[in-house]
Design a protein around this motif. Structure first.
Motif, PDB file in Angstrom:
ATOM      1  N   GLN A   1       0.860  -1.385  -0.120  1.00  0.00           N
ATOM      2  CA  GLN A   1       0.003   0.080  -0.069  1.00  0.00           C
ATOM      3  C   GLN A   1       1.114   1.332  -0.073  1.00  0.00           C
ATOM      4  O   GLN A   1       0.501   2.182   0.491  1.00  0.00           O
ATOM      5  CB  GLN A   1      -0.865   0.049   1.028  1.00  0.00           C
ATOM      6  N   GLY A   2       2.119   1.285  -0.780  1.00  0.00           N
ATOM      7  CA  GLY A   2       3.020   2.357  -1.042  1.00  0.00           C
ATOM      8  C   GLY A   2       3.945   2.440   0.334  1.00  0.00           C
ATOM      9  O   GLY A   2       4.369   3.495   0.527  1.00  0.00           O
ATOM     10  N   ILE A   3       3.716   1.740   1.494  1.00  0.00           N
ATOM     11  CA  ILE A   3       4.719   1.768   2.530  1.00  0.00           C
ATOM     12  C   ILE A   3       5.564   0.549   2.622  1.00  0.00           C
ATOM     13  O   ILE A   3       5.468  -0.544   2.188  1.00  0.00           O
ATOM     14  CB  ILE A   3       3.505   1.621   3.751  1.00  0.00           C
ATOM     15  N   ILE A   4       6.942   0.880   2.784  1.00  0.00           N
ATOM     16  CA  ILE A   4       7.876   0.120   3.025  1.00  0.00           C
ATOM     17  C   ILE A   4       7.748  -0.865   4.175  1.00  0.00           C
ATOM     18  O   ILE A   4       7.706  -0.041   5.363  1.00  0.00           O
ATOM     19  CB  ILE A   4       9.520   0.716   2.752  1.00  0.00           C
TER      20      ILE A   4
ATOM     21  N   ALA B   1       1.858   7.448  16.316  1.00  0.00           N
ATOM     22  CA  ALA B   1       2.687   7.971  14.955  1.00  0.00           C
ATOM     23  C   ALA B   1       1.991   8.865  14.057  1.00  0.00           C
ATOM     24  O   ALA B   1       2.648   9.845  13.685  1.00  0.00           O
ATOM     25  CB  ALA B   1       3.273   6.620  14.500  1.00  0.00           C
ATOM     26  N   GLU B   2       0.759   8.408  13.794  1.00  0.00           N
ATOM     27  CA  GLU B   2      -0.071   9.155  12.752  1.00  0.00           C
ATOM     28  C   GLU B   2      -0.398  10.569  13.480  1.00  0.00           C
ATOM     29  O   GLU B   2      -0.222  11.859  12.846  1.00  0.00           O
ATOM     30  CB  GLU B   2      -1.293   8.708  12.619  1.00  0.00           C
ATOM     31  N   ASP B   3      -0.452  10.739  14.941  1.00  0.00           N
ATOM     32  CA  ASP B   3      -0.983  11.934  15.525  1.00  0.00           C
ATOM     33  C   ASP B   3       0.323  12.875  15.231  1.00  0.00           C
ATOM     34  O   ASP B   3       0.395  14.184  15.439  1.00  0.00           O
ATOM     35  CB  ASP B   3      -1.380  11.798  17.036  1.00  0.00           C
TER      36      ASP B   3
ATOM     37  N   ALA C   1      -1.545   7.840   6.915  1.00  0.00           N
ATOM     38  CA  ALA C   1      -1.318   9.433   6.188  1.00  0.00           C
ATOM     39  C   ALA C   1       0.223   9.823   6.068  1.00  0.00           C
ATOM     40  O   ALA C   1       0.513   9.988   5.119  1.00  0.00           O
ATOM     41  CB  ALA C   1      -2.070  10.299   6.817  1.00  0.00           C
ATOM     42  N   SER C   2       0.871   9.497   7.323  1.00  0.00           N
ATOM     43  CA  SER C   2       2.251   9.968   7.337  1.00  0.00           C
ATOM     44  C   SER C   2       3.047   8.727   7.453  1.00  0.00           C
ATOM     45  O   SER C   2       4.225   8.982   7.011  1.00  0.00           O
ATOM     46  CB  SER C   2       2.320  10.709   8.826  1.00  0.00           C
ATOM     47  N   VAL C   3       3.032   7.558   8.042  1.00  0.00           N
ATOM     48  CA  VAL C   3       3.812   6.613   8.373  1.00  0.00           C
ATOM     49  C   VAL C   3       3.941   5.871   6.797  1.00  0.00           C
ATOM     50  O   VAL C   3       3.168   5.555   6.010  1.00  0.00           O
ATOM     51  CB  VAL C   3       3.338   5.531   9.062  1.00  0.00           C
TER      52      VAL C   3
END
Length: 178
Positions: free
Chosen positions: A6-9, A109-111, A150-152
């Motif tokens: 999903q685009g995350i390593i 982490a997102e916060d 969103a950020s991770v």
């Protein structure tokens, strides 16, 4: 091993959680009082220095599944996310509490708009959670949560042994295969 989901390593490596200098944050396998202990907690507290213990005092105690965040102090990371995993067979339901650890860590982490996180294998050491069962219990909802991140952008599982890293690698390959 490194893959993309999903685009995350996502990667699994044998290594030292205190030496992940290319990550924004690492996760501490904490005890309820957020004190120096053995294993991951002891290593992180030693590497971070005495400021970490002072920062943790007002945040403690935490319950199984709960996560809190501090700055990284002398660690090479900006943040340390502390999570108390369940003691297998004692803290019940262990599967839900383990999932809560990973999902609550992701929420923090997102916060904080953290882009990269290093995780140890929570609860699988002194807390007795069987490694394969832990993966089966937390990974499916964790991967689902990643699809909404969103950020991770980077997750690294930093594991104690080559054997643990191989188990993670095999599980991740099967879980993220199309």
């Amino acid at each position: 091993m490194q893959t993309e989901y999903q685009g995350i390593i996502i990667e699994s490596v044998k290594g030292d959680i205190t030496k992940q200098d290319d990550l924004d944050s690492v996760v501490n396998a904490a005890n309820a009082q957020l004190l120096t202990g053995g294993g991951v907690a002891g290593a992180i507290h030693r590497a971070a220095g005495p400021g970490l213990e002072e920062a943790c005092k007002p945040l403690a105690p935490i319950s199984p599944g709960e996560a809190v965040i501090t700055e990284g102090f002398q660690m090479p990371n900006d943040y340390i996310i502390h999570c108390l995993g369940p003691v297998y067979g004692v803290d019940k339901p262990s599967d839900e509490l383990l999932r809560a650890c990973y999902l609550n860590t992701m929420q923090l982490a997102e916060d904080k708009e953290i882009a990269s996180i290093g995780f140890p294998a929570l609860s699988t050491g002194a807390f007795g959670y069987p490694l394969e069962e832990a993966l089966e219990d937390f990974m499916p909802p964790f991967l689902d949560r990643l699809s909404h991140a969103a950020s991770v952008q980077h997750i690294r599982f930093v594991l104690f042994s080559d054997q643990d890293a191989a188990v993670y690698e095999k599980y991740i390959e099967q879980a993220v295969s199309p």
